[in-house]
Design an enzyme around this catalytic site. Structure first.
Site, PDB file in Angstrom:
ATOM      1  N   ASP A  80       0.876  -1.158   0.000  1.00  0.00           N
ATOM      2  CA  ASP A  80       0.000   0.000   0.000  1.00  0.00           C
ATOM      3  C   ASP A  80       0.928   1.225   0.000  1.00  0.00           C
ATOM      4  O   ASP A  80       2.112   1.119   0.346  1.00  0.00           O
ATOM      5  CB  ASP A  80      -0.947  -0.001   1.207  1.00  0.00           C
ATOM      6  CG  ASP A  80      -2.133   0.959   0.970  1.00  0.00           C
ATOM      7  OD1 ASP A  80      -2.046   1.800   0.041  1.00  0.00           O
ATOM      8  OD2 ASP A  80      -3.126   0.885   1.715  1.00  0.00           O
TER       9      ASP A  80
HETATM   10  C1  BGC Z   1      -4.928   3.370   0.012  1.00  0.00           C
HETATM   11  C2  BGC Z   1      -4.973   2.383  -1.145  1.00  0.00           C
HETATM   12  C3  BGC Z   1      -4.737   3.106  -2.444  1.00  0.00           C
HETATM   13  C4  BGC Z   1      -3.417   3.857  -2.361  1.00  0.00           C
HETATM   14  C5  BGC Z   1      -3.091   4.637  -3.613  1.00  0.00           C
HETATM   15  C6  BGC Z   1      -3.689   4.234  -0.024  1.00  0.00           C
HETATM   16  O1  BGC Z   1      -3.777   5.262   0.907  1.00  0.00           O
HETATM   17  O2  BGC Z   1      -4.997   2.667   1.231  1.00  0.00           O
HETATM   18  O3  BGC Z   1      -6.205   1.711  -1.160  1.00  0.00           O
HETATM   19  O4  BGC Z   1      -4.753   2.202  -3.509  1.00  0.00           O
HETATM   20  O5  BGC Z   1      -3.471   4.787  -1.288  1.00  0.00           O
HETATM   21  O6  BGC Z   1      -3.924   5.726  -3.750  1.00  0.00           O
END
Ligand code: BGC
Length: 849
Positions: free
Chosen positions: A239
């Site tokens: 993530d």
């Molecule tokens: C989120 C993800 C997301 C990523 C990119 C993170 O803060 O938890 O679900 O895909 O950001 O935007």
């Protein structure tokens, strides 16, 4: 359609693997380590020497945002994931996925960062709207359909967030303590089902820890379970900013660290190999998986892509509208309180005749049909939840737009009633703005149109001619035409210097410094600050400018420009707003009140504090219902809210966050052109205090899942508490009689008849309930669990039969002693039901291993 869905290896798979091996063989350690690290916010570096193009990823899950985080790069916005799950239809989810693949291709995106298959453990979970259900089986089936659909279109998926990222509080650090049985039976189950059934090309490792190890370094779950036991052959990406260490992550099974350019991989990985802390073959394994992904999506020269024939193009608007209609859950539909002869208040018929399923043609004004539409969200629809799931559609059909189009002139009135938006929000309606980027010496470097007041440029995503190095100020400049006369408030979001000018007057000149939040996205999504107020007149344009001096954080992992011009229209006396709505409701045959949460209530980054509707909306509904017995409430939220007036209104329709065509779908359903097709994917409590599992705040860094396997309806049934609306509940516009059930341990055949007056759709649900005392002793099991379901359609009077397969896994529990699945033989009741509490037929089966 040529897609890889089975587990067998095809000739194309072999050819692809050969190209991958050859490409891998040509890379030196530097290139390999670089390929495992984001080069910017959304992409991996291309390596022209091996014919590899740059791989682009994007959020997910209701649209494809692309590499820009702004409204000038629009995307189709489908309904929220809770809505998609409420349709209980994996084939519909598959079509949604196909549309998203089409969108991804249009935007040059190779991998979608979706679906989210964490569970609704607590109704307070901030990203509840972004996950599917409290039930692992339903989640796995919807997720399977979605992944198949996206990958049908040759675009990769990243099933997230692996695992137990079920709440937002302290999400970067929380250690979720989950015993093996709930981990396997609940939280891992959707991932396992999707890996087995849809072979996703990617998984995203979550921010949180599970049982003492941060997920990006979780050797047991990533290497042993995901890859070892389940045979997952895709890539694992962190993530965003979740990777904590070089050696721990690489050995823990993390292939790619995002975003870049500063990550734990790249040079740090080369150094770790040099120091003997990581063997180069471990790096090779990760690179192989990234190259395999690149080959599958068709960006590695010479490798056959996984999909060579694309599905037929889909109409995004039509599909967004269809999913919305199919997702709306009608939880209550009582008789009309006027001369309607006991006929349910929905669908609303304009000429007073019985509903026949056809759309009102809108030409002949109805005899009795007038509607008072009420609520802030009826005009300014809330179509999606906040955070990384945000996309920017090129238009939004609000309930007011949808009903205005569908109704004859003079049949509709609108009043605000109550405005829950008490906070400043991104400047939107009435603003025409351009962003002008300047260097420190005042030179204009570039410009960009900004449809709303929000600027969010990360990494290489800057207007043409602009670089982070040279960029000094961004001026949002243009005009504002007020929709109402009165005192308008203006403000800012973001860090850095701000000079705000309204109608030629400088009303603010100051700066905002970095707060103490540990969430690196706080600066991105952070709180609004009011800066000035100005008295303005409806329809009279004023010049407006917000000059922002960019806040540069040395060594920041992401180079970003993120700030907003905020606005809040004139405040009204809340009692007067309610009084006006009551008057409108009294004058109409039917009152439709749209109630909603706001972005400050349901969003990524924080959990909810309560389940109340913000502002005076509860008072509004009560007052309207007292004035008009035919009051229909549309609940425009992504997740459960308390509805304290639910017994006082004629009908309640849950519309979730319905996506860009939500208002059109709402008109279809309210006026009877379509049935509301949804069933609850999650239990709706009467009050938060009744929810068996709700706490999301860790103590000393740990959140203990002490309830074991009892979440959702499993927990409600054990506690013996009655919710407002049970799991699986949802009414349509026709009636069903469940006629026969024939059950074996491997399937249930259900015959049912549409006994109503119009064609309808029903979701047949099969629950499996162990008969007490008729199985060997096991740890406590839920009273019943969802073991299968199928949507069916039938015309009025028609009887249909559906066969619903039951899987062996439905009879298994995770045995913590042996660390394996264990089949529990014995007598089970197979129950054919309309919801977990509305069970119509049952049959006994003897299950033997
Ligand atoms: C989120 C993800 C997301 C990523 C990119 C993170 O803060 O938890 O679900 O895909 O950001 O935007």
């Amino acid at each position: 359609m040529a897609s890889v869905t089975g587990a067998s290896t095809t000739r194309a798979d072999q050819a692809r693997e050969a190209v991958v091996e050859a490409a891998l063989g040509k890379l030196d350690l530097d290139a390999k380590a670089r390929l495992l690290a984001g080069q910017d916010m959304w992409s991996l570096p291309g390596i022209p020497e091996i014919g590899l193009a740059s791989l682009v990823m994007s959020d997910g899950p209701i649209g494809v945002r692309g590499v820009r985080w702004t409204a000038d790069d629009p995307s189709v916005a489908l309904p929220s994931p809770t809505a998609l799950a409420a349709a209980w239809d994996p084939e519909l989810a598959r079509r949604a996925g196909q549309l998203l693949a089409q969108e991804a291709r249009r935007k040059g995106v190779h991998v979608l960062l979706a679906p989210t298959v964490n569970l609704h453990r607590s109704p307070l979970g901030g990203r509840h709207f972004e996950a599917y259900s409290e039930d692992p089986y339903l989640t796995g089936e919807i997720g399977t359909g979605y992944v198949r659909g996206v990958q049908d279109g040759g675009v990769g998926t990243t099933v997230k967030h692996f695992v137990a990222n079920d709440a937002e509080t302290d999400r970067f650090t929380v250690d979720n303590i989950v015993s093996p049985r709930p981990l396997r039976e609940l939280y891992l189950a959707p991932f396992e089902a999707i890996v087995a059934q849809a072979r996703p090309w990617g998984i995203m490792a979550a921010y949180n820890q599970v049982n003492g190890s941060t997920m990006t370094e979780h050797r047991h779950l990533q290497n042993e379970v995901l890859r070892g036991e389940w045979g997952f052959d895709g890539y694992v990406v962190s993530d965003w900013l979740a990777a904590r260490s070089t050696v721990g992550a690489l050995l823990g099974g993390l292939d790619v660290a995002m975003p870049g350019p500063t990550t734990v991989y790249g040079e740090a990985l080369v150094a770790a190999v040099g120091a003997g802390e990581v063997a180069e073959h471990a790096v090779d394994d990760a690179v192989r998986r990234v190259l395999r992904l690149a080959a599958r999506v068709g960006i590695l020269d010479g490798a056959p892509p996984a999909v060579t024939e694309l599905p037929a193009p889909l109409d995004g608007e039509a599909l967004a509208r269809e999913v919305a209609r199919r997702s709306f859950v009608l939880v209550r539909n009582e008789g009309r309180g006027d001369s309607g002869g006991g006929r349910p208040v929905l669908p609303i018929t304009l000429d007073g005749t019985a509903p026949d399923g056809t759309a009102p043609d809108g030409t002949a004004p109805g005899r009795t049909g007038t509607i008072a539409l009420i609520g802030a969200a009826a005009r300014d629809a809330r179509i999606l939840g906040g955070g990384s799931a945000v996309v920017f559609p090129d238009h939004i059909v609000s309930p007011l737009d949808g009903l205005t189009r569908a109704l004859p002139e003079g049949a509709l009135t609108y009043s605000l009633g109550a405005d829950p938006n008490e906070e400043l929000a991104d400047a939107d309606k009435g603003f025409e703005l351009t962003a002008v980027c300047r260097a420190a010496d005042g030179r204009v470097l570039g410009t960009s149109t900004v449809p709303g007041g929000r600027v969010q440029w990360a990494g290489a995503d800057l207007p043409e001619g602009v670089t982070h190095e040279e960029l000094h100020t961004v001026e949002l400049t243009g005009r504002f035409t007020p929709r109402e006369s009165g005192e308008h408030a203006f403000g800012t979001r973001g860090l850095g210097g701000f000079v705000l000018t309204v109608d030629g007057d400088t009303v603010f000149d100051g700066a905002e410094e970095l707060g103490l939040s540990s969430d690196p996205f706080e600066a991105f999504f952070g709180g609004p600050v009011e800066r000035a107020r100005a008295g303005l007149t409806e329809g009279e344009k004023v010049e407006i400018s917000l000059l922002h001096t960019v806040h540069k954080i040395p060594d920041a992992p992401i180079k970003a420009v993120a700030f907003s011009l905020l606005h809040l229209g004139p405040r009204h006396d809340p009692d007067e707003l309610i009084a006006r709505a009551v008057e409108a409701a009294r004058a109409a045959d039917t009152a439709v009140v749209v109630v909603a949460t706001t972005e400050r209530v349901e969003s990524e980054g924080f959990d909810r504090a309560d389940l109340r509707l913000p502002g005076r909306q509860d008072d509004l509904v009560r007052a309207v219902a007292a004035a008009n017995p035919n009051t229909v409430v549309v609940v425009n939220t992504g997740s459960p809210v308390e509805l304290p007036w639910r017994e006082e209104v004629a009908a309640i329709l849950l519309s979730w966050f319905p996506g860009q065509e939500g208002g059109a779908a709402l008109a279809d359903v309210l006026l009877g052109a379509a049935e509301p097709g949804g069933r609850l994917p999650t239990t709706w409590p009467v009050a938060l205090a009744d929810a068996p599992v709700s706490a999301t705040t860790p103590a000393d860094g740990e959140l203990h899942y002490t309830e074991g396997v009892f979440i959702g309806y499993r927990a409600w049934e054990r506690a013996g508490t009655t919710p407002a609306y049970p799991f699986g509940h949802g009414l349509g516009y026709t009636d069903w009689e469940y006629e026969t059930l024939t059950a074996t341990p491997s399937d249930a055949r259900v015959r049912l008849r549409n006994t109503g007056t119009r064609t309808g759709r029903e979701v047949v649900q099969i629950y499996l309930a162990p008969v007490p005392g008729r199985s060997p002793d096991t740890p406590e099991r839920p009273a019943r669990w969802l073991a299968g379901f199928a949507p069916v359609e039938a015309e009025s009077g028609q009887s249909v039969e559906v066969r619903i397969p039951l899987r062996r896994r439905a009879f298994e529990i995770w045995d913590e002693e042996s660390g394996a699945w264990s089949f529990v033989p014995g007598t089970y009741e197979v129950q054919a039901a309309r919801s977990v509490t509305d069970r119509r037929l049952n049959g006994l089966v003897e299950a033997r291993a």
